[in-house]
Design an enzyme around this catalytic site. Sequence first.
Site, short mmCIF file in Angstrom:
data_model
loop_
_atom_site.label_atom_id
_atom_site.label_comp_id
_atom_site.label_asym_id
_atom_site.label_seq_id
_atom_site.Cartn_x
_atom_site.Cartn_y
_atom_site.Cartn_z
N TYR A 145 82.93 103.51 -47.82
CA TYR A 145 82.66 104.72 -48.60
C TYR A 145 82.66 104.37 -50.09
O TYR A 145 82.73 103.19 -50.45
CB TYR A 145 83.67 105.81 -48.25
CG TYR A 145 83.58 106.19 -46.78
CD1 TYR A 145 82.37 106.64 -46.24
CD2 TYR A 145 84.67 106.05 -45.92
CE1 TYR A 145 82.26 106.95 -44.89
CE2 TYR A 145 84.57 106.36 -44.57
CZ TYR A 145 83.35 106.82 -44.06
OH TYR A 145 83.23 107.13 -42.73
N GLN A 183 94.42 112.17 -47.89
CA GLN A 183 93.51 111.05 -48.13
C GLN A 183 92.30 111.55 -48.92
O GLN A 183 91.55 112.42 -48.44
CB GLN A 183 93.07 110.40 -46.82
CG GLN A 183 92.39 109.05 -47.10
CD GLN A 183 91.77 108.39 -45.89
OE1 GLN A 183 91.09 109.05 -45.11
NE2 GLN A 183 91.94 107.09 -45.75
N ARG A 197 93.92 102.80 -49.52
CA ARG A 197 93.48 102.13 -48.30
C ARG A 197 92.28 101.24 -48.64
O ARG A 197 91.37 101.67 -49.34
CB ARG A 197 93.07 103.16 -47.24
CG ARG A 197 92.91 102.53 -45.87
CD ARG A 197 92.76 103.55 -44.77
NE ARG A 197 93.41 103.06 -43.56
CZ ARG A 197 93.14 103.46 -42.34
NH1 ARG A 197 92.24 104.40 -42.13
NH2 ARG A 197 93.78 102.96 -41.31
N GLY A 256 96.51 105.55 -34.96
CA GLY A 256 95.39 106.49 -35.02
C GLY A 256 95.12 107.16 -33.68
O GLY A 256 95.69 108.21 -33.35
N ARG A 257 94.26 106.54 -32.86
CA ARG A 257 93.83 107.17 -31.62
C ARG A 257 94.98 107.58 -30.69
O ARG A 257 94.93 108.67 -30.12
CB ARG A 257 92.81 106.25 -30.92
CG ARG A 257 91.47 106.24 -31.67
CD ARG A 257 90.60 105.07 -31.30
NE ARG A 257 91.14 103.83 -31.87
CZ ARG A 257 90.50 102.67 -31.85
NH1 ARG A 257 89.30 102.59 -31.30
NH2 ARG A 257 91.05 101.59 -32.40
C1 FNR Z 1 89.25 107.24 -37.91
N1 FNR Z 1 89.63 106.42 -38.97
C2 FNR Z 1 89.66 106.93 -40.25
N2 FNR Z 1 90.03 106.15 -41.30
C3 FNR Z 1 90.17 106.67 -42.53
O1 FNR Z 1 90.54 105.95 -43.46
N3 FNR Z 1 89.89 107.99 -42.75
C4 FNR Z 1 89.47 108.82 -41.77
O2 FNR Z 1 89.27 110.01 -42.01
C5 FNR Z 1 89.31 108.27 -40.47
N4 FNR Z 1 88.85 109.03 -39.45
C6 FNR Z 1 88.83 108.56 -38.16
C7 FNR Z 1 88.46 109.41 -37.12
C8 FNR Z 1 88.50 108.95 -35.82
C9 FNR Z 1 88.12 109.88 -34.71
C10 FNR Z 1 88.93 107.63 -35.56
C11 FNR Z 1 89.03 107.12 -34.14
C12 FNR Z 1 89.28 106.79 -36.58
C13 FNR Z 1 90.22 105.08 -38.71
C14 FNR Z 1 91.71 105.22 -38.32
O3 FNR Z 1 92.48 105.65 -39.42
C15 FNR Z 1 92.30 103.88 -37.82
O4 FNR Z 1 92.17 102.89 -38.80
C16 FNR Z 1 91.64 103.40 -36.54
O5 FNR Z 1 91.53 104.45 -35.60
C17 FNR Z 1 92.41 102.23 -35.91
O6 FNR Z 1 93.69 102.60 -35.53
P1 FNR Z 1 94.07 102.89 -33.97
O7 FNR Z 1 93.28 104.09 -33.58
O8 FNR Z 1 93.67 101.68 -33.19
O9 FNR Z 1 95.55 103.11 -33.97
C1 8K6 Z 2 83.36 104.56 -39.28
C2 8K6 Z 2 84.66 104.73 -39.99
C3 8K6 Z 2 84.83 106.08 -40.50
C4 8K6 Z 2 85.62 106.96 -39.63
C5 8K6 Z 2 85.13 108.34 -39.74
C6 8K6 Z 2 84.49 108.64 -38.46
C7 8K6 Z 2 84.04 110.02 -38.42
C8 8K6 Z 2 84.20 110.42 -37.04
C9 8K6 Z 2 83.61 111.72 -36.85
C10 8K6 Z 2 84.40 112.38 -35.81
C11 8K6 Z 2 83.55 113.43 -35.27
C12 8K6 Z 2 84.35 114.41 -34.53
C13 8K6 Z 2 83.37 115.37 -33.97
C14 8K6 Z 2 84.05 116.43 -33.24
C15 8K6 Z 2 83.07 117.18 -32.47
C16 8K6 Z 2 83.47 118.60 -32.46
C17 8K6 Z 2 82.70 119.35 -31.43
C18 8K6 Z 2 83.11 120.78 -31.44
#
Ligand code: FNR
Ligand code: 8K6
Length: 347
Positions: A179, A100, A226, A316-317
């Site tokens: 973004y 991505q 996306r 995702g999650r």
């Molecule tokens: C994300 N999501 C996300 N989306 C994306 O386009 N690029 C990314 O790097 C990330 N990073 C990210 C990190 C974390 C910790 C979460 C929880 C989510 C959004 C993700 O791809 C997805 O759209 C959502 O999490 C919803 O799907 P689920 O989790 O309900 O299956």
């Molecule tokens: C809001 C939509 C964009 C999704 C990107 C979210 C970024 C999430 C950041 C995740 C942070 C993870 C931090 C992990 C902590 C590590 C501690 C050692």
Amino acid sequence: MRDVLFEPYRLNDKITLKNRILMAPLTRCMAGPGLVPTDEMAAYYSRRADAGLIISEATIIRPDGQGYPNTPGLFSAEQILGWRKVTDAVHAKGGLIFAQLWHTGRVAHTFFFGGEHTVAPSAVALNGTVPRMRELQYETPKALTVSEIEQLVRDYAKAAENAIEAGFDGVEIHGANAYLIDEFLHHDSNRRDDDYGGSPENMSRFPLQVTDAVIAAIGRERTGIRLSPAAYVNMATDARDRQVFDYLLPALEQRQLAYVHLGIFDDSMQFDYLGGQASTYLREHYQQTLVGVGGYDADSASAAINAGKFDLIAIGRPFIANPDYVARVRQGDATKAYSDEMLATLY
Ligand code: FNR
Ligand code: 8K6
């Protein structure tokens, strides 16, 4: 009913997926020094190689695209070598993986790259602070000049070439979640009055130029995008944005990409100006391969695919909580619930 998830799916002449379950892109902030992917990341992705397609965590195309700590890049030789270990590990287990490609635009912060300013379509700051780094207030970005926009287009294409060199099967252009690319597509962040703003055609220009440059570099079969037609995070809603996506989606359809992927956290949300759910809106305007996402489980995803709402599901999650998500669903086993504490380790 879940059987539909395990049917192979032909994206195009070059790529067929072994099932319809994608691992959604998930930022984990675990890259090493120099934003180089680590051996732990290779192991993490390879544990999930039975997904039909893995989309990597968002990966920055150049230093000023960085908005979070330790997000991996695809602009240095070391990063390409690091990703090579990841893609080799996934391929060794029979998986497929797209990178991505990410530039966070005004969601970047000079703290991470040591530059003078962040860049965006217009000099409109995001209100608030960087998550988990609450002392960092977002900055007012510098509005990009036309020659800087042209350089960015080249930088996306170069990152796509780097992705192929690193062994990825393709790329997903991150055009979602407020973004850089998405910032051009919404009136809240795009206040330009030149060829890149003011009308649906102009606001779509940069996203389409990036798409065309990536296609020219690596081929349409290996290019997905996306999109977040709903402004639901880091962006103020503006009903006029709908017209921008009404214009953009048919233009993307002409390009015959690998797929279009919805960007959203919860697809049950309703948006007045889209006439309902974001996925329903996309399907009405885009007839080729569409990836749904956002709060689905195996049953609700199968039902949505069977009803023609989209063709593939990104998870995702649940994939963070269950490295063996696909096997569990196939066997009808229960899946472990996700919790935010799981982000602390890369299992
Ligand atoms: C994300 N999501 C996300 N989306 C994306 O386009 N690029 C990314 O790097 C990330 N990073 C990210 C990190 C974390 C910790 C979460 C929880 C989510 C959004 C993700 O791809 C997805 O759209 C959502 O999490 C919803 O799907 P689920 O989790 O309900 O299956
Ligand atoms: C809001 C939509 C964009 C999704 C990107 C979210 C970024 C999430 C950041 C995740 C942070 C993870 C931090 C992990 C902590 C590590 C501690 C050692």
